[in-house]
Design an enzyme around this catalytic site. Structure first.
Site, short mmCIF file in Angstrom:
data_model
loop_
_atom_site.label_atom_id
_atom_site.label_comp_id
_atom_site.label_asym_id
_atom_site.label_seq_id
_atom_site.Cartn_x
_atom_site.Cartn_y
_atom_site.Cartn_z
N LYS A 144 0.75 -1.19 -0.10
CA LYS A 144 -0.01 -0.06 -0.03
C LYS A 144 0.86 1.19 -0.19
O LYS A 144 0.42 2.28 -0.46
CB LYS A 144 -0.96 -0.06 1.13
CG LYS A 144 -0.35 -0.11 2.45
CD LYS A 144 -0.08 1.25 3.26
CE LYS A 144 0.49 1.01 4.44
NZ LYS A 144 0.76 2.43 5.13
N THR A 169 -3.91 5.22 3.54
CA THR A 169 -2.63 5.90 2.98
C THR A 169 -2.67 6.43 1.79
O THR A 169 -1.67 7.44 1.53
CB THR A 169 -1.49 4.61 2.80
OG1 THR A 169 -1.67 3.82 4.25
CG2 THR A 169 -0.18 5.02 2.65
#
Length: 344
Positions: A195, A252
């Site tokens: 991620k 994120t």
């Protein structure tokens, strides 16, 4: 397995410091944060804040700090590792002999080691000489400033030994942080590592002015890349639909608090890698992890086109617009959600 009473948090960055607060708020009576620099440890003890990373968060009375690893680890029944992923091996080699024989280890790190292509839990097992069942992984959408501000969030504690995962779960359960357990260590670690790379790409696209369609497409295809790699390495595909996968990816990518997204924005605005690093001054794990994740994918025959383009932008100076053009010119294939493919 007894309740946790003394914790060493090895790493005094934003997440390590916020995690120390979580432990204290959950009732742990003694938490010692190790800081690499003596002056930072002294400031944390005397001023009762971490002035460099979370200056607005008061440290609870149960939290203290030291620059002496032996002092931090003395009697610790939980050892929390919160250093940059690419420094883990070197640091842990110096600490391994100080860790108690039955202490639980918890990794807060999200990365794949350069060269060895090992996940962080694998590095811990190798360097510390412990059984895999003693290593837990804490991961999910846990932006440190929001946790420090006691904003409600969920997290995942993964371990092959579910009893040990439950031990850590109890130690970090607060009114604002709800931990879930999972036995899929591989999937949870891959979700956390990949991620960061996708968030770099997201930041680049945001800086270039692309809107929500582009961003949603990037997140979705980034999740597909992560799932394909996970399937090839034996992860549970359902892990990527949860907090350790999609949840962490969304946070994120979308949050301005994300170091990887912010770093990607600087690259998207035309800064070089060196300029972006000088401006941010904090570790954007995806910058290095894109290299090791790309190599890990190649080693198991999985295509990860977003990861490959991020690597070209970060390390070979490719223009982000050309990276996007390369992604859009790839051969199109049927989308089959939940079915791993080597070419999507």
């Amino acid at each position: 397995m007894n309740a946790i009473s003394r914790v060493a948090v090895l790493g005094s960055g934003s997440w390590g410091t916020a995690f120390a607060k979580v432990l204290a708020d959950a009732g742990t009576p003694e938490i010692t944060v190790w800081a690499r620099r003596p002056e930072l440890a002294a400031a944390m003890r005397e001023r009762r804040v971490n002035p460099e990373y979370l200056p607005s968060m008061p440290l609870p009375p149960a939290v203290t700090a030291t620059s002496d690893a032996a002092e931090a680890l003395d009697g610790a029944d939980l050892v929390v590792l919160a250093v940059p992923s690419q420094t883990l091996r070197q640091n842990l080699a110096a600490w391994a002999g100080l860790i108690g024989p039955d202490a639980t280890l918890a990794s807060l790190m999200k990365g794949i080691e350069l060269g060895t292509l090992k996940r962080m839990s694998e590095v811990i097992v190798e360097v510390a000489g412990v059984e895999p069942d003693r290593v837990t992984v804490v991961t999910g959408p846990n932006l440190a400033p929001e946790i420090a501000a006691e904003q409600v969030a969920g997290t995942v504690v993964a371990c092959r030994d579910i009893r040990r995962a439950e031990l850590v779960q109890r130690a970090i359960s607060t009114r604002y942080l709800r931990p879930y357990t999972n036995d899929d260590v591989v999937g949870c670690e891959l979700g956390g590592a990949v991620k960061n790379v996708i968030a770099l790409a997201y930041g680049m696209m945001a800086a270039l002015g692309f809107g929500d369609n582009t961003r949603a497409t990037l997140i979705t295809r980034g999740l597909a890349e992560t799932s394909r790699l996970g399937a090839a390495l034996g992860a549970n595909p359902m892990t990527f639909a949860g907090l350790a996968g999609l949840g962490d990816l969304i946070a994120t990518c979308s949050s301005p608090l994300s170091r990887n997204r912010t770093f990607g924005e600087r690259l998207g605005h035309g800064e070089t890698l060196e300029q972006a690093q000088a401006a941010t001054r904090q570790t954007a794990e995806g910058v290095k992890s894109c290299l090791s994740i790309r190599d890990l994918a190649h080693s198991v025959g999985v295509e990860m086109p977003i990861t490959e383009q991020v690597e070209l932008v970060c390390h070979e100076g490719l223009d982000p617009l050309k990276a996007l053009a390369a992604l859009m010119s790839r051969e199109t294939k049927p989308e089959r959600p939940g079915v791993p493919s080597t070419g999507q």
